[in-house]
Design a protein around this motif. Structure first.
Motif, short mmCIF file in Angstrom:
data_model
loop_
_atom_site.label_atom_id
_atom_site.label_comp_id
_atom_site.label_asym_id
_atom_site.label_seq_id
_atom_site.Cartn_x
_atom_site.Cartn_y
_atom_site.Cartn_z
N GLU A 1 64.99 5.86 -12.02
CA GLU A 1 65.55 4.50 -12.13
C GLU A 1 64.48 3.45 -11.87
O GLU A 1 64.47 2.41 -12.49
CB GLU A 1 66.70 4.30 -11.13
N TRP A 2 63.58 3.72 -10.93
CA TRP A 2 62.56 2.75 -10.55
C TRP A 2 61.56 2.52 -11.68
O TRP A 2 61.03 1.43 -11.83
CB TRP A 2 61.82 3.19 -9.30
N VAL A 3 61.26 3.56 -12.45
CA VAL A 3 60.26 3.43 -13.52
C VAL A 3 60.88 3.07 -14.87
O VAL A 3 60.19 3.06 -15.88
CB VAL A 3 59.38 4.70 -13.63
N ASP A 4 62.14 2.76 -14.88
CA ASP A 4 62.85 2.34 -16.10
C ASP A 4 62.84 0.81 -16.18
O ASP A 4 63.50 0.13 -15.38
CB ASP A 4 64.28 2.86 -16.07
N ASP A 5 62.11 0.27 -17.15
CA ASP A 5 62.03 -1.18 -17.32
C ASP A 5 63.39 -1.85 -17.43
O ASP A 5 63.55 -3.00 -17.03
CB ASP A 5 61.23 -1.53 -18.59
N ASN A 6 64.37 -1.15 -17.97
CA ASN A 6 65.70 -1.73 -18.18
C ASN A 6 66.41 -2.10 -16.88
O ASN A 6 67.40 -2.82 -16.90
CB ASN A 6 66.57 -0.79 -19.00
N ASN A 7 65.91 -1.61 -15.75
CA ASN A 7 66.56 -1.87 -14.46
C ASN A 7 65.99 -3.08 -13.72
O ASN A 7 66.45 -3.41 -12.63
CB ASN A 7 66.46 -0.63 -13.58
N PRO B 1 50.60 -6.86 -1.97
CA PRO B 1 50.83 -7.07 -0.53
C PRO B 1 50.68 -8.52 -0.08
O PRO B 1 51.28 -8.92 0.91
CB PRO B 1 49.77 -6.19 0.14
N ASP B 2 49.90 -9.32 -0.82
CA ASP B 2 49.68 -10.72 -0.43
C ASP B 2 50.78 -11.65 -0.92
O ASP B 2 50.69 -12.86 -0.77
CB ASP B 2 48.31 -11.20 -0.91
N GLY B 3 51.85 -11.09 -1.52
CA GLY B 3 52.97 -11.91 -1.96
C GLY B 3 52.89 -12.39 -3.40
O GLY B 3 53.74 -13.16 -3.85
N VAL B 4 51.90 -11.91 -4.16
CA VAL B 4 51.81 -12.24 -5.58
C VAL B 4 52.65 -11.25 -6.36
O VAL B 4 52.69 -10.06 -6.03
CB VAL B 4 50.34 -12.21 -6.06
N ILE B 5 53.32 -11.72 -7.40
CA ILE B 5 54.09 -10.87 -8.29
C ILE B 5 53.65 -11.20 -9.72
O ILE B 5 53.36 -12.36 -10.04
CB ILE B 5 55.61 -11.07 -8.11
N ALA B 6 53.57 -10.16 -10.55
CA ALA B 6 53.21 -10.35 -11.96
C ALA B 6 54.13 -9.47 -12.81
O ALA B 6 54.49 -8.37 -12.40
CB ALA B 6 51.75 -9.96 -12.18
N TRP B 7 54.48 -9.98 -13.98
CA TRP B 7 55.31 -9.20 -14.89
C TRP B 7 55.13 -9.71 -16.32
O TRP B 7 54.55 -10.74 -16.56
CB TRP B 7 56.79 -9.28 -14.50
N ARG C 1 70.44 -17.59 -15.68
CA ARG C 1 70.38 -16.69 -16.83
C ARG C 1 69.59 -15.45 -16.45
O ARG C 1 68.53 -15.54 -15.84
CB ARG C 1 69.71 -17.37 -18.02
N LYS C 2 70.11 -14.29 -16.86
CA LYS C 2 69.46 -13.02 -16.61
C LYS C 2 68.42 -12.77 -17.70
O LYS C 2 68.73 -12.86 -18.89
CB LYS C 2 70.51 -11.90 -16.61
N LYS C 3 67.16 -12.45 -17.28
CA LYS C 3 66.09 -12.21 -18.24
C LYS C 3 65.38 -10.91 -17.87
O LYS C 3 64.90 -10.75 -16.75
CB LYS C 3 65.09 -13.37 -18.23
N GLY C 4 65.32 -10.00 -18.82
CA GLY C 4 64.70 -8.70 -18.59
C GLY C 4 63.19 -8.80 -18.47
O GLY C 4 62.55 -9.57 -19.18
N ILE C 5 62.64 -8.01 -17.55
CA ILE C 5 61.20 -7.94 -17.37
C ILE C 5 60.77 -6.48 -17.34
O ILE C 5 61.58 -5.59 -17.09
CB ILE C 5 60.74 -8.64 -16.07
N CYS C 6 59.48 -6.24 -17.60
CA CYS C 6 58.91 -4.92 -17.37
C CYS C 6 58.78 -4.74 -15.86
O CYS C 6 58.87 -5.70 -15.11
CB CYS C 6 57.55 -4.82 -18.04
N ILE C 7 58.56 -3.53 -15.42
CA ILE C 7 58.40 -3.27 -13.98
C ILE C 7 57.39 -4.27 -13.42
O ILE C 7 56.27 -4.36 -13.92
CB ILE C 7 57.92 -1.84 -13.73
N PRO C 8 57.78 -5.01 -12.40
CA PRO C 8 56.85 -6.01 -11.86
C PRO C 8 55.80 -5.38 -10.95
O PRO C 8 56.04 -4.36 -10.30
CB PRO C 8 57.77 -6.93 -11.05
#
Length: 93
Positions: free
Chosen positions: A58-64, A84-90, A73-80
């Motif tokens: 489930e964790w490696v499924d982009d659809n989740n 550790p420094d609080g940056v997120i990318a997707w 609005r709900k917008k699908g993303i690839c696994i983000p």
């Protein structure tokens, strides 16, 4: 924005910027993100190969993975990638 895995709220996303196909931001994590710490650490570890088999299917499924934007609005993303420094990318799906 808010980050979600299936129905689980993982944190607030702010200070968003775009570079090519990637969206970069900062995340203020909720306590729900704790169980994903090892997963995200492995995902962003550039010195070792990421082994999908070590984690839940489930964790490696982009659809989740998705975000809820400021207009609710709900917008699908690839696994983000959550650092550790609080940056997120997707990337958007």
């Amino acid at each position: 924005m808010k980050l979600y895995f299936i129905n689980e709220y993982l944190g607030d996303i702010h200070n968003t910027g775009v570079e090519g196909m990637w969206v970069y931001a900062e995340i203020t994590p909720s306590k729900n993100i704790d169980k994903f710490n090892d997963f995200f650490a492995a995902l962003v570890d550039e010195e070792n190969d990421f082994e999908e088999a070590n984690f839940s299917e489930e964790w490696v499924d982009d659809n989740n993975w998705f975000v809820i934007d400021d207009e609710n609005r709900k917008k699908g993303i690839c696994i983000p990638a959550v650092y550790p420094d609080g940056v997120i990318a997707w990337r958007w799906r």
